[in-house]
Design an enzyme around this catalytic site. Structure first.
Site: not given
Lengths: 370, 255
Positions: B97, B185
């Protein structure tokens, strides 16, 4: 430069402004999603004291969201207690006739191995100001020894030159803690009588040098016990705000050391109570949800335990302030800078953190990232 | 539900998870197991690459998750590539990632450096999952250089604010030929369901599970929400319409 900004403020007027904040100002600050520096003044004012519970609740929630249920652990390693400065509140002060010692690189390795056994991966190197015996060159060599055993290196030493900071970063430096002690320029001279530290500007400009060379993290703060803590807290916040915008790649950490018993006679001019310190920590958290907040072993065990979940993000443990004290605890006691207040071992501290439902984080950096 | 394929790996769960902010390794493991997540990301900065004896890895290996090391903490492409190589060697995985955020406060990703690093890492044989702004053009450029997914943010990481970038995410999903994973988020199961209903291929959730009062239960809630959202997407969600459907059509005279 921050020196230009601070010139626009008058210490007495600022103090009066803080003390004139009303309950309405505090309520409005508490309701604000993004408190301004003016709101911050209200939060550190006497009027906010009756709202300390609400502040604690909010601080606890914000901290959990941003940092999770974790407390980072670090340990200070005192490399040298030689000092060219004469500061009225410090045990290492040149005028104090104490035994002096600077660790050799073999001794440093011995200390680091002892520290590693306690579990630590993040180390904070501390020295008095002695540019020849323990200057930038000495630190760089110390880094080479320490890097083999630790994951992150911080320093709390005299202000250095820009090129010295830069070269230490390439040798593995992550964080620099530098405390202005007080932002009251007139009174600063009363505490710092002799040596480079007597130069207020050189110290305050060091933050710009650190920002320019792109150090990963800067730790700032003031020494509670010199001038009115509320006013120094305000100027520290102003400084933090300035640095954040100016040096946007750098992280910031803040702490508020309170004077501890030490060799010498200095009595604090201004007392910051436990409640005041808590108010200040909550106020900072409400003002800046990203700033790291450290609470050292200058504070008592019970106080630290209660603050774990309320806004603090990092703590030291099992600290020794005498060079050589980890490997040879019995020999070095007379070398210490001050007497710590929480004598628990690192393992006990980690267990306490766990018992509060938080994780003790030993490692949160790696040299491979820089 | 259709399985999800990323590079050469098939996932039955479309909920990816993270390892930060938990109150202990055990709570983390229990929550991640309950989530049925198969891909778990962890920060290199938290892992002791030298001896693999740390607070995170043993719990993940015990539960057999596929590991997705991330480069959180690096500030540019050069540092990211260096960290990636070390991760590949130490953890025996070429999955990565890619996170480059020079801003340490909101941890917003640097698109320019991310693209540069992705290009090089793909060449070096990495399976790259880049964390990016919800920027449709950048996402196409990353696809062009060969990343395995794109991972646009819903709102700043850790904010729990939900899909504030939904209009851009919709465009990214519409245009993408590689899986789209909504990354940051997502603060409530309803946010995750919304992303999945929009057609996101997966979501990555960390803070909302880790700091909840009951991480295991929250992990299950996210699992169900992701499944519900995906099933709704596959069942072709009825279109919302602000226009009335007249019962007496105006154009019947034409037939």
């Amino acid at each position: 430069m921050f020196t230009d900004i601070i010139k626009e403020y008058n210490w007495e007027q600022t103090t009066n402004l803080i003390y004139s904040k009303t309950v309405d100002d505090v309520i409005s600050a508490l309701q604000s999603k993004k408190p301004t520096i003016d709101d911050f003044m209200a939060l550190i004012s006497p009027a906010a004291e009756q709202y300390i519970e609400q502040m604690a609740q909010k601080s606890s929630l914000i901290t959990k969201k941003r940092f999770g249920k974790t407390i980072q652990l670090y340990v200070p390693l005192y490399l040298s207690n030689f000092c060219q400065n004469n500061c009225v509140y410090c045990g290492f002060s040149a005028k104090n006739s104490i035994k002096r010692k600077v660790l050799t690189f073999e001794e440093i390795e011995e200390e680091v191995i002892a520290i590693k056994k306690l579990g630590f991966q993040h180390i904070l190197l501390v020295t008095g100001e002695a540019d020849v015996k323990a200057g930038a060159e000495y630190l760089a060599k110390a880094f080479e020894v320490i890097k083999k055993h630790m994951s992150s290196i911080s320093i709390e030493v005299q202000p250095l030159k820009e090129e010295e900071y830069s070269s230490l970063i390439s040798s593995g430096l992550n964080t620099v803690y530098l405390y202005q002690e007080t932002y009251n320029k007139q009174k600063y001279a009363n505490y710092h009588l002799k040596g480079n530290k007597a130069n207020f500007e050189n110290r305050i400009d060091a933050y710009e040098r650190l920002g320019r060379v792109g150090v990963y993290k800067i730790g700032l703060g003031f020494l509670a016990g010199l001038e009115d803590w509320r006013t120094d807290a305000f100027f520290t916040a102003l400084h933090l705000n300035y640095l954040k915008k100016q040096y946007w790649k750098t992280k910031f950490s803040i702490s508020f050391p309170r004077l501890r018993p030490h060799v010498g006679q200095f009595e604090p001019n201004s007392i910051m109570t436990d409640k005041h310190l808590a108010q200040l920590i909550f106020a900072y958290r409400l003002f800046d949800e990203n700033v790291e907040i450290a609470l050292s072993t200058r504070e008592s065990a019970s106080y630290r335990d209660n603050m774990i979940s309320l806004g603090v993000t990092s703590m030291s443990a099992e600290s020794r302030t005498d060079p050589g004290g980890y490997a040879h605890p019995e020999q070095n006691k007379e070398l210490e800078q001050f007497t710590i207040n929480d004598n628990r071992t690192a393992a006990q501290m980690a267990e306490t953190i766990r018992s509060k439902g938080y994780e003790a984080v030993w490692k949160d950096w790696d040299f491979c990232l820089q | 539900m259709e399985p999800l394929k990323i590079a050469d790996t098939i996932f039955t769960s479309r909920l990816f998870t993270g390892t930060g902010k938990f109150s202990s390794g055990i709570v983390m493991r229990d929550a991640l197991v309950a989530s049925k997540s198969e891909l778990v990301t962890m920060a290199l900065r938290r892992i002791d690459l030298k001896n693999q004896n740390d607070d995170i890895l043993p719990y993940l290996q015990e539960a057999n998750f596929k590991l997705l090391p991330n480069t959180s903490g690096v500030r540019n492409a050069k540092e990211a590539i260096f960290a990636a190589e070390l991760a590949r060697e130490a953890l025996q995985t070429n999955w990565l990632k890619l996170e480059i955020h020079p801003d340490p406060r909101y941890l917003l990703p640097d698109g320019e450096e991310t693209l540069k690093a992705a290009q090089e890492l793909v060449k070096r044989g990495f399976i790259v999952l880049p964390y990016v702004q919800a920027d449709p053009v950048l996402c196409k450029k990353l696809e062009d250089v060969g990343t395995a997914t794109v991972m646009p943010l819903g709102s700043p990481i850790g904010s729990n604010n939900g899909l504030n970038t939904r209009d851009m995410i919709r465009i990214i999903i519409e245009q993408s030929n590689i899986p789209v994973v909504v990354d940051a988020g997502i603060g409530a199961p309803s946010h995750a369901a919304e992303a999945m209903e929009m057609g996101a291929d997966a979501v990555l959730v960390n803070t909302a599970i880790a700091v909840s009062q009951n991480p295991v239960q929250m992990a299950i809630a996210f699992k169900l929400a992701v499944e519900a959202g995906r099933m709704a997407f596959e069942a072709k969600l009825a279109k919302q319409s602000s226009m009335a459907n007249a019962s007496s059509p105006l154009t019947s005279f034409l037939s």
